[in-house]
Design an enzyme around this catalytic site. Structure first.
Site, PDB file in Angstrom:
ATOM      1  N   VAL A  36      -8.430  -8.232  -7.361  1.00 46.43           N
ATOM      2  CA  VAL A  36      -9.351  -7.211  -7.877  1.00 46.43           C
ATOM      3  C   VAL A  36      -9.727  -7.511  -9.334  1.00 46.43           C
ATOM      4  CG1 VAL A  36      -9.707  -4.747  -8.246  1.00 46.43           C
ATOM      5  CG2 VAL A  36      -8.350  -5.512  -6.299  1.00 46.43           C
ATOM      6  N   GLU A 151     -11.346   5.278  -9.481  1.00 44.67           N
ATOM      7  CA  GLU A 151     -12.210   5.266  -8.297  1.00 44.67           C
ATOM      8  C   GLU A 151     -11.756   4.235  -7.261  1.00 44.67           C
ATOM      9  OE1 GLU A 151     -15.327   7.165  -7.488  1.00 44.67           O
ATOM     10  OE2 GLU A 151     -14.306   6.373  -5.731  1.00 44.67           O
ATOM     11  N   VAL A 154      -8.965   4.529  -3.990  1.00 41.73           N
ATOM     12  CA  VAL A 154      -9.197   5.025  -2.619  1.00 41.73           C
ATOM     13  C   VAL A 154     -10.513   4.453  -2.097  1.00 41.73           C
ATOM     14  CG1 VAL A 154      -9.529   7.053  -1.151  1.00 41.73           C
ATOM     15  CG2 VAL A 154      -8.003   7.196  -3.135  1.00 41.73           C
ATOM     16  N   ILE A 158     -16.015   2.183  -1.999  1.00 42.84           N
ATOM     17  CA  ILE A 158     -16.707   3.431  -1.639  1.00 42.84           C
ATOM     18  C   ILE A 158     -16.532   4.454  -2.769  1.00 42.84           C
ATOM     19  CG2 ILE A 158     -16.829   5.318   0.038  1.00 42.84           C
ATOM     20  CD1 ILE A 158     -15.408   3.476   2.056  1.00 42.84           C
ATOM     21  N   GLY A 209      -6.038 -13.493   5.981  1.00 43.60           N
ATOM     22  CA  GLY A 209      -5.984 -13.131   4.561  1.00 43.60           C
ATOM     23  C   GLY A 209      -6.214 -11.656   4.292  1.00 43.60           C
ATOM     24  N   LYS A 227      -3.399   7.376  -0.593  1.00 39.61           N
ATOM     25  CA  LYS A 227      -4.827   7.664  -0.807  1.00 39.61           C
ATOM     26  C   LYS A 227      -5.152   9.113  -0.441  1.00 39.61           C
ATOM     27  CE  LYS A 227      -6.069   2.831  -0.094  1.00 39.61           C
ATOM     28  NZ  LYS A 227      -6.349   1.784   0.902  1.00 39.61           N
TER      29      LYS A 227
HETATM   30  P1  NDP Z   1      -2.982  -9.296  -6.910  1.00 41.73           P
HETATM   31  O1  NDP Z   1      -1.562  -9.556  -6.590  1.00 41.73           O
HETATM   32  O2  NDP Z   1      -4.018 -10.162  -6.320  1.00 41.73           O
HETATM   33  O3  NDP Z   1      -3.170  -9.356  -8.507  1.00 41.73           O
HETATM   34  C1  NDP Z   1      -2.217  -8.908  -9.416  1.00 41.73           C
HETATM   35  C2  NDP Z   1      -2.214  -9.873 -10.581  1.00 41.73           C
HETATM   36  O4  NDP Z   1      -1.328  -9.379 -11.590  1.00 41.73           O
HETATM   37  C3  NDP Z   1      -1.724 -11.268 -10.181  1.00 41.73           C
HETATM   38  O5  NDP Z   1      -2.548 -12.246 -10.757  1.00 41.73           O
HETATM   39  C4  NDP Z   1      -0.320 -11.290 -10.765  1.00 41.73           C
HETATM   40  O6  NDP Z   1       0.097 -12.578 -11.091  1.00 41.73           O
HETATM   41  C5  NDP Z   1      -0.507 -10.467 -12.013  1.00 41.73           C
HETATM   42  N1  NDP Z   1       0.737  -9.966 -12.547  1.00 41.73           N
HETATM   43  C6  NDP Z   1       1.868  -9.631 -11.880  1.00 41.73           C
HETATM   44  N2  NDP Z   1       2.806  -9.219 -12.751  1.00 41.73           N
HETATM   45  C7  NDP Z   1       2.256  -9.309 -13.973  1.00 41.73           C
HETATM   46  C8  NDP Z   1       2.732  -9.041 -15.289  1.00 41.73           C
HETATM   47  N3  NDP Z   1       3.975  -8.616 -15.520  1.00 41.73           N
HETATM   48  N4  NDP Z   1       1.903  -9.261 -16.350  1.00 41.73           N
HETATM   49  C9  NDP Z   1       0.639  -9.703 -16.136  1.00 41.73           C
HETATM   50  N5  NDP Z   1       0.140  -9.983 -14.915  1.00 41.73           N
HETATM   51  C10 NDP Z   1       0.938  -9.775 -13.849  1.00 41.73           C
HETATM   52  O7  NDP Z   1      -3.259  -7.767  -6.588  1.00 41.73           O
HETATM   53  P2  NDP Z   1      -4.642  -7.093  -6.212  1.00 41.73           P
HETATM   54  O8  NDP Z   1      -5.691  -7.566  -7.147  1.00 41.73           O
HETATM   55  O9  NDP Z   1      -4.868  -7.201  -4.765  1.00 41.73           O
HETATM   56  O10 NDP Z   1      -4.299  -5.560  -6.491  1.00 41.73           O
HETATM   57  C11 NDP Z   1      -4.319  -5.028  -7.808  1.00 41.73           C
HETATM   58  C12 NDP Z   1      -4.281  -3.500  -7.694  1.00 41.73           C
HETATM   59  O11 NDP Z   1      -5.456  -3.068  -7.011  1.00 41.73           O
HETATM   60  C13 NDP Z   1      -3.109  -2.946  -6.882  1.00 41.73           C
HETATM   61  O12 NDP Z   1      -2.699  -1.734  -7.453  1.00 41.73           O
HETATM   62  C14 NDP Z   1      -3.708  -2.718  -5.496  1.00 41.73           C
HETATM   63  O13 NDP Z   1      -3.041  -1.707  -4.775  1.00 41.73           O
HETATM   64  C15 NDP Z   1      -5.088  -2.268  -5.889  1.00 41.73           C
HETATM   65  N6  NDP Z   1      -6.091  -2.445  -4.864  1.00 41.73           N
HETATM   66  C16 NDP Z   1      -6.265  -3.652  -4.279  1.00 41.73           C
HETATM   67  C17 NDP Z   1      -7.261  -3.854  -3.359  1.00 41.73           C
HETATM   68  C18 NDP Z   1      -7.515  -5.171  -2.733  1.00 41.73           C
HETATM   69  O14 NDP Z   1      -8.480  -5.301  -1.986  1.00 41.73           O
HETATM   70  N7  NDP Z   1      -6.724  -6.209  -3.043  1.00 41.73           N
HETATM   71  C19 NDP Z   1      -8.130  -2.746  -2.955  1.00 41.73           C
HETATM   72  C20 NDP Z   1      -7.892  -1.510  -3.652  1.00 41.73           C
HETATM   73  C21 NDP Z   1      -6.889  -1.378  -4.566  1.00 41.73           C
HETATM   74  P3  NDP Z   1       0.869 -13.442  -9.945  1.00 41.73           P
HETATM   75  O15 NDP Z   1      -0.115 -13.612  -8.829  1.00 41.73           O
HETATM   76  O16 NDP Z   1       1.207 -14.708 -10.622  1.00 41.73           O
HETATM   77  O17 NDP Z   1       2.051 -12.613  -9.551  1.00 41.73           O
HETATM   78  N1  HSE Z   2      -4.132  -2.870   1.461  1.00 46.79           N
HETATM   79  C1  HSE Z   2      -5.239  -1.995   1.366  1.00 46.79           C
HETATM   80  C2  HSE Z   2      -6.009  -1.988   2.689  1.00 46.79           C
HETATM   81  C3  HSE Z   2      -6.126  -2.448   0.210  1.00 46.79           C
HETATM   82  O1  HSE Z   2      -5.708  -2.782   3.572  1.00 46.79           O
HETATM   83  O2  HSE Z   2      -6.902  -1.169   2.843  1.00 46.79           O
HETATM   84  C4  HSE Z   2      -7.072  -1.397  -0.234  1.00 46.79           C
HETATM   85  O3  HSE Z   2      -6.443  -0.315  -0.809  1.00 46.79           O
END
Ligand code: NDP
Ligand code: HSE
Length: 459
Positions: A36, A151, A154, A158, A209, A227
């Site tokens: 994200v 936003e 959830v 959307i 994935g 959510k």
């Molecule tokens: P990711 O795991 O892809 O990204 C998280 C990032 O944070 C990684 O690059 C990770 O590094 C880094 N990280 C972990 N620990 C630390 C730290 N201590 N300091 C700095 N960076 C750190 O997660 P997502 O992007 O998928 O999700 C992020 C948030 O968004 C979550 O709360 C998730 O629930 C929410 N979300 C995600 C969605 C999705 O489609 N993926 C949809 C809606 C919400 P490393 O990879 O090296 O651990």
């Molecule tokens: N793991 C969640 C899903 C990501 O599959 O919908 C979005 O919150």
């Protein structure tokens, strides 16, 4: 279409009513450059001019913090933007908004509270954090006079939360029912389309994935419960303890039940359901059978859809990608823009993060699951011999559960066969007690009865 080439950005030229605003740019720090985070960063860079015209000044993503500064995230960053230096970001007084996109509880909470403590506005997509620690975060933000945007927490891309907090505020919310987890919906879609068993469909989701290496929160309904808790608290102005949301996932669903659902003209979906009834709220997450012609039954794969009913507006449906880098990034950036506009107009706190003014919220009881009533699909594995069905029907009857229909296909005398019973509306307590009675009699059923709740106009 490149409209930037048609209408060049001119927002840095102050107009008369902007004269009191001294900020010529809003500076942003991002923590967590993963799926994200990279999507949000890409949008902030690629659509910078468009966004600047909407805000009135440019937004500048000046610092990104991640523990891994070498991975290719598909975004070209200016020199020096990416580092592992969280303190540098937090102690940079020029950063107005901190975006937390790390996920999880402890570290994310630390980032959010530290940013708030330093007077920075916060944007997060972290539904787990908000569902569990939201009250603490909102109280801290209120004290500090900063905005919190979430936003993206959830429905991915959307704009459901802004609709609850702004577009639909004229209404008493009667219900919120939706598909709020893309991973589960993808698995259920594969089970239906390809007749796969749950484990197969999960493996497929992981290979594609969609599901995470640890998909527990998705398949066990916990992500949907987080959510739903967030939406309920915004819609009803009542703090919600996520533990009060009845939560059951899809992990025990079998291909057989998905097939029976089709034969009954229904589809199984993992739904989050919130309803306001008699001054109380019911909030529950579980696999649910819905009519195959219902709008939510048309939502396939990783898409999400949320159906809201307001007393004035009636039915409103939201549909879109509930996850993914750019869709979720889109929601994150929408919060950044909202806050940047507030910063420019010195209007922070204009829309409280709790939707209702903090001191106007009233706790509303979440009705425990056993007090609810709905319709039920019950699959019993029974010996194919006379009298078995009437004994089960008798036990259901003893608990005031009325049978709407019974389905048994084929005959295998002396062997175990599935018998499907659809009930009329019945109390959860009565159904659970009756099932315990039936399950205790091994002469009646060879395995515990499978129960799936049915949601329809009657429910
Ligand atoms: P990711 O795991 O892809 O990204 C998280 C990032 O944070 C990684 O690059 C990770 O590094 C880094 N990280 C972990 N620990 C630390 C730290 N201590 N300091 C700095 N960076 C750190 O997660 P997502 O992007 O998928 O999700 C992020 C948030 O968004 C979550 O709360 C998730 O629930 C929410 N979300 C995600 C969605 C999705 O489609 N993926 C949809 C809606 C919400 P490393 O990879 O090296 O651990
Ligand atoms: N793991 C969640 C899903 C990501 O599959 O919908 C979005 O919150």
């Amino acid at each position: 279409m490149n409209i930037e080439s048609i209408r060049p950005f001119a927002a840095s030229r102050p107009r008369s009513n902007d004269a009191i605003n001294v900020k010529t740019q809003i500076r942003i720090g991002l923590v967590g450059f993963g799926t994200v985070g990279s999507g949000a960063a890409k949008i902030l860079f690629d659509n910078a001019d468009l966004i600047a015209r909407r805000v009135g000044v440019p937004l500048s993503l000046t610092r990104i913090v991640d523990i891994d500064v070498t991975a290719d995230r598909g975004v070209v960053l200016p020199e020096g933007v990416l580092s592992p230096d969280l303190d540098g970001l937090m102690n940079d007084p020029s950063i107005d908004i901190v975006i937390e996109l790390v996920g999880g509880y402890d570290f994310a909470k630390h980032v959010v509270l530290e940013a708030i403590g330093k007077g920075k506005h916060v944007v997060t997509a972290n539904k787990a954090l908000l569902a569990v620690h939201g009250e603490e975060v909102f109280a801290a933000a209120n004290r500090a006079g900063v905005d919190v945007g979430f936003e993206a927490s959830v429905g991915g891309g959307i704009p459901i939360l802004r609709s609850l907090t702004e577009g639909l505020v004229a209404n008493h919310c009667l219900s919120i029912v939706g598909i709020m987890n893309g991973t589960s919906n993808y698995i259920l879609t594969q089970m239906k389309r390809e007749g796969r068993e749950f484990q197969d469909a999960l493996a497929q989701a992981q290979a594609a994935g969609y599901a995470e290496a640890d998909p527990t929160f998705d398949i066990e309904g916990i992500d949907t419960a987080h959510k739903l808790a967030i939406m309920v608290s915004l819609a009803y102005g009542s703090p919600v303890n996520v533990k009060d949301v009845y939560t059951e996932g899809i992990q025990r669903l079998s291909a057989l039940d998905v097939r029976y659902a089709s034969e009954l003209g229904m589809t199984v979906k993992l739904l989050g359901v919130a309803k306001f009834r008699d001054g109380e709220i019911e909030a529950r997450v579980h696999p649910t059978m819905i009519d195959k012609t219902a709008p939510l039954a048309q939502v396939h794969g990783v898409y999400n859809a949320i159906h809201v009913v307001g007393d004035a507006v009636g039915d409103v449906m939201f549909y879109g990608q509930g996850a993914g880098s750019l869709p979720t990034g889109s929601a994150v950036v929408s919060d950044v823009v909202d806050i940047a506009r507030n910063v420019r107009k010195r209007a922070c706190g204009r829309v409280p993060p709790t939707s209702f003014q903090m001191d106007c919220r009233v706790p509303i009881r979440i009705r425990p699951m056993e007090e609810l009533t709905t319709r039920y699909y019950l699959r019993c594995m029974v010996p194919d011999q006379p009298g078995v069905l009437s004994k089960i029907a008798g036990i259901l009857g003893n608990h005031s559960i009325s049978i709407a229909s019974v389905l048994q296909q084929g005959r295998q005398e002396g062997q175990t066969v599935p018998v499907v019973i659809m009930t009329h509306r019945a109390s959860e307590h009565a159904v659970q007690t009756a099932l315990q009675d039936v399950n205790r009699l091994s002469s009646l059923v060879s395995e515990p009865i499978t129960l799936i709740r049915v949601e329809d106009q009657e429910s």
